[in-house]
Enzyme design. Structure first.
Site, short mmCIF file in Angstrom:
data_model
loop_
_atom_site.label_atom_id
_atom_site.label_comp_id
_atom_site.label_asym_id
_atom_site.label_seq_id
_atom_site.Cartn_x
_atom_site.Cartn_y
_atom_site.Cartn_z
N LYS A 73 65.48 -31.50 -55.83
CA LYS A 73 64.32 -31.19 -56.83
C LYS A 73 64.37 -30.30 -57.78
O LYS A 73 64.04 -30.79 -58.87
CB LYS A 73 63.05 -31.11 -56.03
CG LYS A 73 62.55 -32.08 -54.98
CD LYS A 73 61.40 -31.67 -54.18
CE LYS A 73 60.95 -32.73 -53.08
NZ LYS A 73 59.82 -32.41 -52.43
N ASP A 109 54.63 -34.42 -55.83
CA ASP A 109 54.30 -33.58 -54.88
C ASP A 109 53.14 -32.58 -55.23
O ASP A 109 51.97 -32.63 -54.49
CB ASP A 109 55.33 -32.37 -54.37
CG ASP A 109 56.50 -33.02 -53.57
OD1 ASP A 109 56.40 -34.14 -52.97
OD2 ASP A 109 57.55 -32.65 -53.98
P1 NAP Z 1 61.00 -23.84 -48.22
O1 NAP Z 1 61.29 -23.81 -49.68
O2 NAP Z 1 62.13 -23.55 -47.12
O3 NAP Z 1 59.77 -22.65 -47.85
C1 NAP Z 1 59.48 -22.38 -46.43
C2 NAP Z 1 58.36 -21.43 -46.62
O4 NAP Z 1 58.02 -20.97 -45.36
C3 NAP Z 1 58.64 -20.04 -47.27
O5 NAP Z 1 57.54 -19.40 -47.81
C4 NAP Z 1 59.01 -19.13 -45.92
O6 NAP Z 1 58.96 -17.80 -46.13
C5 NAP Z 1 58.05 -19.65 -45.06
N1 NAP Z 1 58.25 -19.45 -43.55
C6 NAP Z 1 59.33 -20.20 -43.03
N2 NAP Z 1 59.42 -19.39 -41.72
C7 NAP Z 1 58.27 -18.63 -41.67
C8 NAP Z 1 57.94 -17.66 -40.65
N3 NAP Z 1 58.28 -17.84 -39.46
N4 NAP Z 1 56.62 -16.98 -41.01
C9 NAP Z 1 56.27 -16.91 -42.07
N5 NAP Z 1 56.56 -17.58 -43.21
C10 NAP Z 1 57.51 -18.34 -42.80
O7 NAP Z 1 60.29 -25.24 -47.63
P2 NAP Z 1 59.32 -26.15 -48.56
O8 NAP Z 1 60.11 -27.30 -49.11
O9 NAP Z 1 58.36 -25.24 -49.24
O10 NAP Z 1 58.46 -26.75 -47.31
C11 NAP Z 1 57.35 -25.95 -46.70
C12 NAP Z 1 56.72 -27.06 -45.69
O11 NAP Z 1 55.94 -27.85 -46.47
C13 NAP Z 1 57.64 -27.81 -44.71
O12 NAP Z 1 56.81 -27.97 -43.43
C14 NAP Z 1 57.43 -29.25 -45.23
O13 NAP Z 1 57.65 -30.25 -44.39
C15 NAP Z 1 56.39 -29.22 -46.07
N6 NAP Z 1 56.11 -30.19 -47.12
C16 NAP Z 1 55.22 -31.06 -46.95
C17 NAP Z 1 54.92 -32.11 -48.17
C18 NAP Z 1 53.91 -33.36 -47.98
O14 NAP Z 1 54.03 -34.11 -48.83
N7 NAP Z 1 53.06 -33.17 -47.13
C19 NAP Z 1 56.01 -31.94 -49.44
C20 NAP Z 1 56.70 -30.98 -49.21
C21 NAP Z 1 56.82 -30.14 -48.12
P3 NAP Z 1 60.36 -16.86 -46.45
O15 NAP Z 1 60.26 -17.11 -47.96
O16 NAP Z 1 59.88 -15.82 -46.36
O17 NAP Z 1 61.56 -17.61 -45.81
#
Ligand code: NAP
Length: 286
Positions: A73, A109
């Site tokens: 992205k 998004d």
């Molecule tokens: P990402 O870039 O990997 O970011 C993950 C986030 O979660 C970071 O802030 C990370 O914190 C935090 N995190 C992970 N494990 C954690 C824990 N144990 N405790 C506290 N914080 C934690 O992933 P992303 O692409 O942003 O996606 C995040 C979520 O959004 C996923 O579940 C994804 O499926 C969902 N999503 C949904 C849609 C939709 O259309 N509904 C679209 C996009 C994403 P750190 O920085 O400290 O690692």
């Protein structure tokens, strides 16, 4: 299901890595068929080093539309000929439209996240919003909320607090607001939530298979909150279950997923797809 693919069929698709579990082909093809549109949507596993060729391939093959998912992205953005201003601010694209060889990048998004709220009657303008998480999805969510006139506070784990500080700094700079970045802990959550009307989980905490986890302790949730979890698997996370038990209004990530797809579809076809049918397709997989 009979597909009538011919020399006239318009091709759209998705690129990402991994791509095998994407629901997008099911969602878009169901809508194309329901509307009798001569379009087809396919998925392509594209590794980082192949991104440039994939984007050029889209142009060369005359594909009308492309969805862009993890990990492309951000890297796809400079490969666009034109950018939607919001996608440019966010620094990431997830939807590409090809107008006779001119590629325009959008971030549905972000706009899909917002539309899902608005469809539920939740208007974030002027509201204080607590956002948990500072990764890729949080970036889209935080920018669109600030763009709409909400006041975000962003919390992230201390190990990666720089993500939250950088994100809050970029939003502050872009929108002339003072956006706070806080360490994700109970005290800060309690303090942020005191003045908050909307709570957004943009972390992966609570995502399948870790469905018993939640980023926010249940006793901090209140009936006057709207709690929006962008996780879509499970449809109702532990956070949303706790929020519902506290009497709060809830929004599931399934709605964000559906509306980002609806908006991409509209850009490619110029027509409004049946959102309920697209949601039903998603729910078949969850
Ligand atoms: P990402 O870039 O990997 O970011 C993950 C986030 O979660 C970071 O802030 C990370 O914190 C935090 N995190 C992970 N494990 C954690 C824990 N144990 N405790 C506290 N914080 C934690 O992933 P992303 O692409 O942003 O996606 C995040 C979520 O959004 C996923 O579940 C994804 O499926 C969902 N999503 C949904 C849609 C939709 O259309 N509904 C679209 C996009 C994403 P750190 O920085 O400290 O690692």
């Amino acid at each position: 299901m009979t597909l009538n693919i011919s020399g006239h069929t318009v091709v759209c698709g998705i690129i990402g890595d991994p791509i095998e579990h994407t629901m997008s082909p099911a969602i878009h093809n169901a809508a194309f068929q329901a509307m009798g549109l001569d379009y087809v949507y396919v998925s392509f596993g594209v590794k980082g080093e192949g991104l440039k060729q994939a984007i050029e391939g889209m142009r060369a093959l005359g594909m009308r539309g492309m969805s862009v998912t993890i990990p492309h992205k951000v890297a796809a953005l400079p490969m666009m000929d034109k950018l939607d201003p919001l996608a440019e601010k966010i620094g990431a694209v997830n939807t590409v439209v090809n107008d006779n060889g001119v590629l325009t990048g959008y971030n549905t998004d972000a706009t899909g996240f917002l539309q899902a709220m608005l469809e539920k009657g939740v208007e974030p303008a002027g509201k204080n919003v607590t956002i948990v998480g500072a990764g890729g999805a949080s970036r889209a969510v935080s920018f669109i909320l600030a763009d709409r006139g909400a006041n975000p506070v962003i919390l992230n784990r201390i190990e990666e607090i720089d993500w939250a500080i950088n994100l809050a700094g970029r939003i502050s700079e872009t929108f002339g607001k003072n956006v706070e970045a806080l360490e994700l802990n109970r005290d800060n959550l309690a303090r942020a939530l005191e003045n908050t009307e909307i709570l957004v989980n943009a972390t992966s905490v609570g995502m399948s298979p870790n469905v018993d986890n939640t980023p926010v302790p249940a006793d901090l949730l209140r009936a006057d909150l709207t709690v929006y979890d962008i996780i879509y698997n499970p449809v109702k996370t532990k956070l949303l279950q706790d929020a519902e038990a506290a009497g709060a209004s809830i929004i599931s990530g399934v709605d964000m997923l559906v509306w980002q797809g609806v908006q991409a579809f509209e850009k490619w076809t110029g027509q409004k797809p049946p959102a309920e049918l697209m949601k039903a397709e998603v729910l078949k997989y969850l």
